[in-house]
Design a protein around this motif. Structure first.
Motif, short mmCIF file in Angstrom:
data_model
loop_
_atom_site.label_atom_id
_atom_site.label_comp_id
_atom_site.label_asym_id
_atom_site.label_seq_id
_atom_site.Cartn_x
_atom_site.Cartn_y
_atom_site.Cartn_z
N ARG A 62 7.56 -18.40 4.75
CA ARG A 62 6.26 -18.93 4.38
C ARG A 62 5.27 -17.79 4.19
NH1 ARG A 62 2.48 -19.57 8.64
NH2 ARG A 62 3.26 -18.78 10.59
N ALA A 63 4.24 -18.07 3.43
CA ALA A 63 3.18 -17.09 3.22
C ALA A 63 2.31 -17.02 4.47
CB ALA A 63 2.33 -17.47 2.02
N MET A 64 1.80 -15.83 4.75
CA MET A 64 0.91 -15.66 5.90
C MET A 64 -0.28 -14.80 5.49
SD MET A 64 3.56 -14.95 9.04
CE MET A 64 2.38 -15.12 10.37
N GLN A 83 -0.31 -0.21 6.04
CA GLN A 83 0.69 0.71 5.47
C GLN A 83 2.04 0.02 5.32
OE1 GLN A 83 0.71 4.08 8.11
NE2 GLN A 83 -1.01 5.08 7.07
N THR A 84 2.42 -0.75 6.33
CA THR A 84 3.71 -1.45 6.29
C THR A 84 3.75 -2.46 5.16
OG1 THR A 84 3.99 -1.14 8.68
CG2 THR A 84 5.31 -2.87 7.64
N LEU A 85 2.69 -3.26 5.03
CA LEU A 85 2.64 -4.26 3.96
C LEU A 85 2.64 -3.61 2.59
CD1 LEU A 85 0.18 -6.78 5.61
CD2 LEU A 85 2.58 -7.21 5.05
N ARG A 86 1.92 -2.50 2.44
CA ARG A 86 1.90 -1.80 1.14
C ARG A 86 3.29 -1.26 0.79
NH1 ARG A 86 -3.81 1.41 1.71
NH2 ARG A 86 -5.12 -0.34 1.15
N SER A 87 3.97 -0.69 1.77
CA SER A 87 5.30 -0.14 1.48
C SER A 87 6.29 -1.26 1.15
CB SER A 87 5.81 0.71 2.64
OG SER A 87 6.15 -0.07 3.76
N LEU A 88 6.18 -2.39 1.84
CA LEU A 88 7.06 -3.53 1.54
C LEU A 88 6.76 -4.11 0.16
CD1 LEU A 88 7.08 -5.31 5.01
CD2 LEU A 88 8.96 -4.07 3.94
N THR A 95 5.36 -10.00 -1.64
CA THR A 95 4.33 -10.16 -2.66
C THR A 95 2.99 -10.38 -1.96
OG1 THR A 95 4.68 -12.55 -2.81
CG2 THR A 95 5.85 -11.17 -4.39
N ARG A 96 1.95 -9.87 -2.59
CA ARG A 96 0.58 -10.00 -2.09
C ARG A 96 -0.17 -10.86 -3.09
NH1 ARG A 96 -4.31 -6.99 -2.94
NH2 ARG A 96 -5.56 -6.88 -1.03
N THR A 97 -0.76 -11.95 -2.61
CA THR A 97 -1.49 -12.85 -3.48
C THR A 97 -2.94 -12.91 -3.03
OG1 THR A 97 0.50 -14.19 -3.78
CG2 THR A 97 -1.60 -15.20 -4.41
N TYR A 108 0.59 -12.89 2.15
CA TYR A 108 1.81 -12.11 1.94
C TYR A 108 2.99 -13.04 2.11
CZ TYR A 108 -1.34 -8.20 2.45
OH TYR A 108 -2.37 -7.33 2.27
N GLU A 109 4.00 -12.81 1.26
CA GLU A 109 5.17 -13.67 1.28
C GLU A 109 6.39 -12.86 0.89
OE1 GLU A 109 6.19 -18.17 -0.31
OE2 GLU A 109 4.60 -17.03 -1.26
N LEU A 110 7.54 -13.21 1.47
CA LEU A 110 8.78 -12.52 1.13
C LEU A 110 9.22 -12.86 -0.29
CD1 LEU A 110 10.90 -13.08 4.37
CD2 LEU A 110 9.74 -10.99 3.66
N THR A 111 9.71 -11.87 -1.00
CA THR A 111 10.37 -12.09 -2.29
C THR A 111 11.82 -12.49 -1.99
OG1 THR A 111 11.12 -9.81 -2.44
CG2 THR A 111 8.95 -10.33 -3.41
N ASP A 112 12.58 -12.81 -3.01
CA ASP A 112 14.00 -13.10 -2.80
C ASP A 112 14.71 -11.89 -2.20
OD1 ASP A 112 13.73 -15.68 -3.75
OD2 ASP A 112 14.43 -15.19 -5.77
#
Length: 147
Positions: A62-64, A83-88, A95-97, A108-112
């Motif tokens: 899920r998005a958080m 930094q962690t979110l940017r590197s991911l 993905t950042r929406t 933020y949400e996981l891609t496939d």
């Protein structure tokens, strides 16, 4: 020598990756994904814990929001989480929406690709939690034997 298509070049490069070789770029990726904050962000976004709704459906991605992640990851600094979110995001794992609200909402949400890594990292996290008592006992035994 025949000209290779982009897909053929990627396939050849993938066949050439060997993390045991010093110059292999997969070593940098292994270094990044072995970071504790990366593991915990992937676990949180993969819903390895309670939902905002109060339910505890583990394993459903899920998005958080940033603030929700910060609360979930006790002890993470704002700088380290950013930094962690940017590197991911750069690696294509997250993905950042940005939604134009007042104030702006960022989720933020996981891609496939990130979800495929999440499944493996969730297992590592579960293993660490399940075997911590044994590891602590082994450390204690080792320390008394060595000192």
């Amino acid at each position: 020598m025949p000209t290779l298509t982009a897909a053929q070049k990627r396939a050849q490069a993938q066949a050439d990756y060997d993390a045991f070789l010093a110059g292999c770029p997969s070593r940098r990726l292994l270094d990044r994904i072995s970071d504790k904050w990366v593991t915990l962000v992937l676990a949180a976004l993969g819903s390895d814990g309670p939902h905002a709704s109060g339910s505890n459906r583990v394993g459903e991605p899920r998005a958080m929001r940033y603030s929700e992640l910060a609360r979930r990851l006790a002890g993470v600094s704002q700088k380290m989480l950013t930094q962690t979110l940017r590197s991911l995001e750069r690696d294509g794992l997250v993905t950042r929406t940005v939604t134009a609200t007042v104030p702006v909402t960022v989720t933020y949400e996981l891609t496939d690709l990130g979800l495929s890594l999440h499944h493996m990292m969730r297992g590592v996290k579960a293993w660490a939690e399940a075997h911590m008592d044994e590891v602590l006992a082994n450390r204690e035994e080792y320390d008394t034997r060595v000192t």
